[in-house]
Design a protein around this motif. Structure first.
Motif, short mmCIF file in Angstrom:
data_model
loop_
_atom_site.label_atom_id
_atom_site.label_comp_id
_atom_site.label_asym_id
_atom_site.label_seq_id
_atom_site.Cartn_x
_atom_site.Cartn_y
_atom_site.Cartn_z
N GLN A 1 -17.50 20.20 -11.86
CA GLN A 1 -16.16 19.73 -12.18
C GLN A 1 -16.23 18.25 -12.56
O GLN A 1 -16.79 17.44 -11.83
N VAL A 2 -15.65 17.92 -13.70
CA VAL A 2 -15.71 16.56 -14.22
C VAL A 2 -14.36 15.85 -14.06
O VAL A 2 -14.29 14.65 -13.83
N SER A 3 -13.29 16.61 -14.18
CA SER A 3 -11.96 16.05 -13.94
C SER A 3 -11.10 17.19 -13.38
O SER A 3 -11.60 18.29 -13.16
N ARG A 4 -9.82 16.88 -13.16
CA ARG A 4 -8.97 17.87 -12.49
C ARG A 4 -9.01 19.25 -13.16
O ARG A 4 -9.03 20.27 -12.51
N LYS A 5 -9.04 19.23 -14.50
CA LYS A 5 -8.99 20.51 -15.22
C LYS A 5 -10.25 20.81 -16.02
O LYS A 5 -10.29 21.80 -16.76
N SER A 6 -11.24 19.95 -15.93
CA SER A 6 -12.44 20.16 -16.74
C SER A 6 -13.65 20.57 -15.93
O SER A 6 -14.07 19.86 -15.01
N LYS B 1 -17.56 22.92 -23.51
CA LYS B 1 -17.72 22.35 -22.16
C LYS B 1 -18.98 22.89 -21.48
O LYS B 1 -18.94 23.54 -20.45
N VAL C 1 -18.29 12.94 -18.70
CA VAL C 1 -17.31 12.04 -18.08
C VAL C 1 -16.70 11.14 -19.14
O VAL C 1 -15.47 10.95 -19.20
N SER C 2 -17.54 10.58 -20.00
CA SER C 2 -17.08 9.70 -21.07
C SER C 2 -16.08 10.41 -21.97
O SER C 2 -15.05 9.84 -22.35
N GLU D 1 -14.26 13.28 -21.20
CA GLU D 1 -13.07 13.74 -20.48
C GLU D 1 -12.12 12.60 -20.13
O GLU D 1 -10.92 12.79 -20.06
N TYR D 2 -12.67 11.41 -19.87
CA TYR D 2 -11.83 10.26 -19.51
C TYR D 2 -11.63 9.30 -20.69
O TYR D 2 -11.10 8.21 -20.50
N GLU D 3 -12.10 9.73 -21.87
CA GLU D 3 -11.95 8.95 -23.11
C GLU D 3 -12.45 7.51 -22.93
O GLU D 3 -11.76 6.55 -23.26
#
Ligand SMILES: [Zn+2]
Length: 105
Positions: A16-21, A45, A70-71, A73-75
């Motif tokens: 899991q990289v972010s809440r929905k990713s 993904k 991460v880069s 998904e978090y732009e």
């Protein structure tokens, strides 16, 4: 001392990289470009790792590709140079009894 072999076995099939990713971890025998050890596929993904590489390299490739994810998904738009630098830093963040001390018994 790090047991790299043991660590490669702990690479999950999904991270899991972010809440929905969530990124699926896949393995290939080789990439078309022989020098490539890993690849992050943002559209699907997926983090794809060359299966045949030394354990230590594989862990570093995994962390490297994770940073690309991460880069994305978090732009953050990290450059390859920045990803390489953070790849070294993330090791210390993950090192046990470092950023967080061991739980008290
Ligand atoms: Zn890279």
């Amino acid at each position: 001392m790090i047991n790299w072999r043991a660590l490669t076995k702990r690479i999950p099939s999904r991270v899991q990289v972010s809440r929905k990713s969530f990124y699926e971890i896949c393995y290939v025998d080789a990439f078309v470009d022989k020098d490539v050890l890993g690849e992050t596929r943002f559209d699907r993904k997926q983090i794809v790792l060359k299966d045949d590489q030394p354990h230590k390299e594989k862990v570093h490739t995994y962390l490297h590709e994770l940073l690309h994810a991460v880069s994305e998904e978090y732009e953050v738009n990290l450059t390859e140079t920045q990803v390489r630098a953070l790849e070294k830093a993330i090791y210390y963040m993950l090192k046990s009894d470092n950023v967080f001390r061991k739980p008290k018994k």
